[in-house]
Design a protein around this motif. Structure first.
Motif, PDB file in Angstrom:
ATOM      1  N   SER A 102       0.824  -1.204   0.000  1.00  0.00           N
ATOM      2  CA  SER A 102       0.000   0.000   0.000  1.00  0.00           C
ATOM      3  C   SER A 102       0.862   1.259   0.000  1.00  0.00           C
ATOM      4  N   VAL A 103       1.889   1.290   0.841  1.00  0.00           N
ATOM      5  CA  VAL A 103       2.783   2.454   0.887  1.00  0.00           C
ATOM      6  C   VAL A 103       3.485   2.636  -0.455  1.00  0.00           C
ATOM      7  N   ALA A 104       3.937   1.547  -1.057  1.00  0.00           N
ATOM      8  CA  ALA A 104       4.620   1.640  -2.358  1.00  0.00           C
ATOM      9  C   ALA A 104       3.692   2.216  -3.419  1.00  0.00           C
ATOM     10  N   VAL A 105       2.460   1.728  -3.471  1.00  0.00           N
ATOM     11  CA  VAL A 105       1.501   2.230  -4.457  1.00  0.00           C
ATOM     12  C   VAL A 105       1.200   3.708  -4.211  1.00  0.00           C
ATOM     13  N   LEU A 106       1.051   4.095  -2.956  1.00  0.00           N
ATOM     14  CA  LEU A 106       0.781   5.500  -2.646  1.00  0.00           C
ATOM     15  C   LEU A 106       1.958   6.406  -3.020  1.00  0.00           C
TER      16      LEU A 106
ATOM     17  N   LEU B 233       3.406  10.445  -9.451  1.00  0.00           N
ATOM     18  CA  LEU B 233       2.684  10.702 -10.696  1.00  0.00           C
ATOM     19  C   LEU B 233       1.824  11.959 -10.600  1.00  0.00           C
ATOM     20  N   VAL B 234       1.179  12.170  -9.464  1.00  0.00           N
ATOM     21  CA  VAL B 234       0.326  13.350  -9.284  1.00  0.00           C
ATOM     22  C   VAL B 234       1.158  14.629  -9.345  1.00  0.00           C
TER      23      VAL B 234
ATOM     24  N   ARG C 170      -0.243  18.249 -14.741  1.00  0.00           N
ATOM     25  CA  ARG C 170      -0.474  19.687 -14.914  1.00  0.00           C
ATOM     26  C   ARG C 170      -1.948  19.869 -15.253  1.00  0.00           C
ATOM     27  N   PHE C 171      -2.684  20.458 -14.337  1.00  0.00           N
ATOM     28  CA  PHE C 171      -4.090  20.708 -14.603  1.00  0.00           C
ATOM     29  C   PHE C 171      -4.531  21.944 -13.850  1.00  0.00           C
ATOM     30  N   THR C 172      -5.633  22.509 -14.319  1.00  0.00           N
ATOM     31  CA  THR C 172      -6.202  23.686 -13.676  1.00  0.00           C
ATOM     32  C   THR C 172      -7.619  23.353 -13.232  1.00  0.00           C
ATOM     33  N   VAL C 173      -8.065  24.067 -12.241  1.00  0.00           N
ATOM     34  CA  VAL C 173      -9.419  23.899 -11.732  1.00  0.00           C
ATOM     35  C   VAL C 173     -10.220  25.117 -12.164  1.00  0.00           C
ATOM     36  N   GLU C 174     -11.356  24.843 -12.795  1.00  0.00           N
ATOM     37  CA  GLU C 174     -12.220  25.940 -13.221  1.00  0.00           C
ATOM     38  C   GLU C 174     -13.021  26.441 -12.032  1.00  0.00           C
TER      39      GLU C 174
END
Length: 172
Positions: free
Chosen positions: A50-54, A60-61, A65-69
Protein backbone atom coordinates in the motif's frame (compact mmCIF):
# COMPACT_ATOMS: atom_id res chain seq x y z
CA UNK A 1 -10.06 17.30 -16.88
CA UNK A 2 -12.42 14.62 -18.16
CA UNK A 3 -14.95 17.21 -19.35
CA UNK A 4 -12.22 19.28 -21.00
CA UNK A 5 -10.91 16.30 -22.94
CA UNK A 6 -14.33 14.91 -23.87
CA UNK A 7 -14.13 11.81 -21.69
CA UNK A 8 -16.78 9.86 -19.82
CA UNK A 9 -16.45 9.84 -16.03
CA UNK A 10 -18.07 6.42 -15.71
CA UNK A 11 -15.55 4.85 -18.04
CA UNK A 12 -12.70 6.58 -16.19
CA UNK A 13 -13.72 4.52 -13.15
CA UNK A 14 -12.74 1.26 -14.86
CA UNK A 15 -9.04 1.45 -13.94
CA UNK A 16 -9.66 1.77 -10.19
CA UNK A 17 -12.12 -1.12 -10.42
CA UNK A 18 -9.60 -3.27 -12.28
CA UNK A 19 -6.90 -2.35 -9.76
CA UNK A 20 -9.31 -3.10 -6.92
CA UNK A 21 -9.93 -6.48 -8.53
CA UNK A 22 -6.31 -7.45 -9.08
CA UNK A 23 -4.62 -6.11 -5.94
CA UNK A 24 -6.63 -7.98 -3.24
CA UNK A 25 -6.00 -11.53 -4.51
CA UNK A 26 -2.29 -10.75 -4.98
CA UNK A 27 -2.08 -9.14 -1.55
CA UNK A 28 -4.03 -12.00 0.05
CA UNK A 29 -1.64 -14.53 -1.47
CA UNK A 30 1.35 -12.48 -0.26
CA UNK A 31 -0.08 -12.36 3.26
CA UNK A 32 -0.71 -16.12 3.24
CA UNK A 33 2.83 -16.77 1.96
CA UNK A 34 4.44 -14.33 4.43
CA UNK A 35 2.42 -15.78 7.33
CA UNK A 36 3.27 -19.41 6.61
CA UNK A 37 4.33 -21.07 9.85
CA UNK A 38 3.49 -18.07 12.04
CA UNK A 39 0.10 -19.33 13.22
CA UNK A 40 -1.53 -15.98 12.49
CA UNK A 41 -1.95 -13.60 9.55
CA UNK A 42 0.81 -11.01 9.34
CA UNK A 43 -0.45 -8.09 7.24
CA UNK A 44 2.98 -6.49 6.79
CA UNK A 45 3.12 -7.22 3.03
CA UNK A 46 -0.23 -5.44 2.55
CA UNK A 47 1.03 -2.35 4.38
CA UNK A 48 4.31 -2.22 2.41
CA UNK A 49 2.48 -2.74 -0.89
CA UNK A 50 0.00 0.00 0.00
CA UNK A 51 2.78 2.45 0.89
CA UNK A 52 4.62 1.64 -2.36
CA UNK A 53 1.50 2.23 -4.46
CA UNK A 54 0.78 5.50 -2.65
CA UNK A 55 4.34 6.77 -3.16
CA UNK A 56 4.26 5.94 -6.87
CA UNK A 57 0.84 7.63 -7.12
CA UNK A 58 2.13 10.73 -5.34
CA UNK A 59 5.08 10.92 -7.75
CA UNK A 60 2.68 10.70 -10.70
CA UNK A 61 0.33 13.35 -9.28
CA UNK A 62 3.23 15.76 -8.82
CA UNK A 63 3.91 15.49 -12.56
CA UNK A 64 0.30 16.25 -13.55
CA UNK A 65 -0.47 19.69 -14.91
CA UNK A 66 -4.09 20.71 -14.60
CA UNK A 67 -6.20 23.69 -13.68
CA UNK A 68 -9.42 23.90 -11.73
CA UNK A 69 -12.22 25.94 -13.22
CA UNK A 70 -13.84 28.34 -10.79
CA UNK A 71 -17.60 28.63 -10.87
CA UNK A 72 -19.98 31.06 -9.26
CA UNK A 73 -20.04 30.74 -5.51
CA UNK A 74 -23.74 29.93 -5.20
CA UNK A 75 -23.21 26.57 -3.58
CA UNK A 76 -25.34 27.29 -0.49
CA UNK A 77 -28.26 28.58 -2.57
CA UNK A 78 -28.03 25.69 -5.00
CA UNK A 79 -27.84 23.18 -2.15
CA UNK A 80 -30.88 24.71 -0.44
CA UNK A 81 -32.82 24.59 -3.72
CA UNK A 82 -31.88 20.93 -4.24
CA UNK A 83 -32.74 19.88 -0.70
CA UNK A 84 -36.31 21.16 -1.05
CA UNK A 85 -37.04 18.70 -3.87
CA UNK A 86 -38.77 15.48 -2.85
CA UNK A 87 -37.03 13.49 -5.58
CA UNK A 88 -33.59 14.55 -4.36
CA UNK A 89 -34.45 13.66 -0.76
CA UNK A 90 -35.79 10.27 -1.85
CA UNK A 91 -32.60 9.64 -3.82
CA UNK A 92 -30.47 10.60 -0.82
CA UNK A 93 -32.43 8.21 1.43
CA UNK A 94 -32.05 5.39 -1.10
CA UNK A 95 -28.35 6.11 -1.52
CA UNK A 96 -27.98 6.13 2.28
CA UNK A 97 -29.72 2.75 2.57
CA UNK A 98 -27.62 1.20 -0.21
CA UNK A 99 -24.48 2.72 1.29
CA UNK A 100 -25.40 1.23 4.65
CA UNK A 101 -25.65 -2.21 3.07
CA UNK A 102 -22.37 -1.71 1.23
CA UNK A 103 -20.75 -0.58 4.47
CA UNK A 104 -22.14 -3.59 6.30
CA UNK A 105 -20.78 -6.04 3.76
CA UNK A 106 -17.42 -4.30 3.40
CA UNK A 107 -16.97 -4.05 7.18
CA UNK A 108 -18.16 -7.45 8.34
CA UNK A 109 -17.56 -9.82 5.42
CA UNK A 110 -13.86 -10.30 6.09
CA UNK A 111 -14.10 -10.80 9.87
CA UNK A 112 -16.91 -13.27 9.10
CA UNK A 113 -14.73 -15.11 6.58
CA UNK A 114 -11.90 -15.08 9.14
CA UNK A 115 -14.14 -16.85 11.68
CA UNK A 116 -14.69 -19.49 8.99
CA UNK A 117 -10.88 -19.77 8.78
CA UNK A 118 -10.83 -18.69 5.16
CA UNK A 119 -7.32 -17.95 3.85
CA UNK A 120 -6.50 -14.36 2.94
CA UNK A 121 -6.26 -15.33 -0.72
CA UNK A 122 -9.95 -16.35 -0.65
CA UNK A 123 -10.82 -12.95 0.82
CA UNK A 124 -8.92 -11.30 -2.02
CA UNK A 125 -10.78 -13.44 -4.53
CA UNK A 126 -14.09 -12.30 -2.99
CA UNK A 127 -13.19 -8.73 -3.96
CA UNK A 128 -12.06 -9.83 -7.40
CA UNK A 129 -15.37 -11.56 -8.14
CA UNK A 130 -17.40 -8.66 -6.76
CA UNK A 131 -15.51 -6.07 -8.79
CA UNK A 132 -15.50 -8.02 -12.04
CA UNK A 133 -19.26 -7.73 -12.30
CA UNK A 134 -19.03 -3.94 -12.26
CA UNK A 135 -16.67 -3.69 -15.25
CA UNK A 136 -19.21 -4.57 -17.98
CA UNK A 137 -21.87 -2.47 -16.25
CA UNK A 138 -19.72 0.63 -16.73
CA UNK A 139 -19.93 0.20 -20.49
CA UNK A 140 -23.63 -0.64 -20.72
CA UNK A 141 -24.94 1.21 -17.66
CA UNK A 142 -26.56 4.00 -19.66
CA UNK A 143 -28.44 1.47 -21.80
CA UNK A 144 -29.53 -0.52 -18.73
CA UNK A 145 -30.91 2.60 -17.02
CA UNK A 146 -32.52 3.72 -20.28
CA UNK A 147 -34.24 0.37 -20.75
CA UNK A 148 -35.31 -0.39 -17.18
CA UNK A 149 -35.36 3.03 -15.47
CA UNK A 150 -33.84 4.25 -12.23
CA UNK A 151 -36.61 2.83 -10.04
CA UNK A 152 -36.01 -0.70 -11.31
CA UNK A 153 -32.25 -0.33 -10.86
CA UNK A 154 -32.65 0.76 -7.23
CA UNK A 155 -35.12 -2.03 -6.46
CA UNK A 156 -32.81 -4.56 -8.11
CA UNK A 157 -29.86 -3.26 -6.09
CA UNK A 158 -31.81 -3.70 -2.84
CA UNK A 159 -32.78 -7.27 -3.76
CA UNK A 160 -29.24 -8.14 -4.84
CA UNK A 161 -27.83 -6.91 -1.51
CA UNK A 162 -30.52 -8.81 0.38
CA UNK A 163 -29.81 -11.97 -1.63
CA UNK A 164 -26.06 -11.61 -1.13
CA UNK A 165 -26.42 -11.17 2.63
CA UNK A 166 -28.90 -14.07 2.77
CA UNK A 167 -26.42 -16.34 0.98
CA UNK A 168 -23.72 -15.43 3.52
CA UNK A 169 -25.92 -16.84 6.29
CA UNK A 170 -25.40 -20.33 4.82
CA UNK A 171 -21.60 -20.14 5.16
CA UNK A 172 -20.65 -22.01 8.32
Amino acid sequence: MIKKRGGDFGKQRILPIIAGSIAPPITGALIDWYSTGLGYSDYTPAMFLSVAVLLVSAALVIRLRFTVEHTENRMAADLKRLMTKKEVNALLILAFALGTNWGFVSTYLFPFLKTLEAPNSVMGMALLVGNLFSVPVIFIGDRIVGKFGCHTIFITAFFVYAFREFIYTFFR
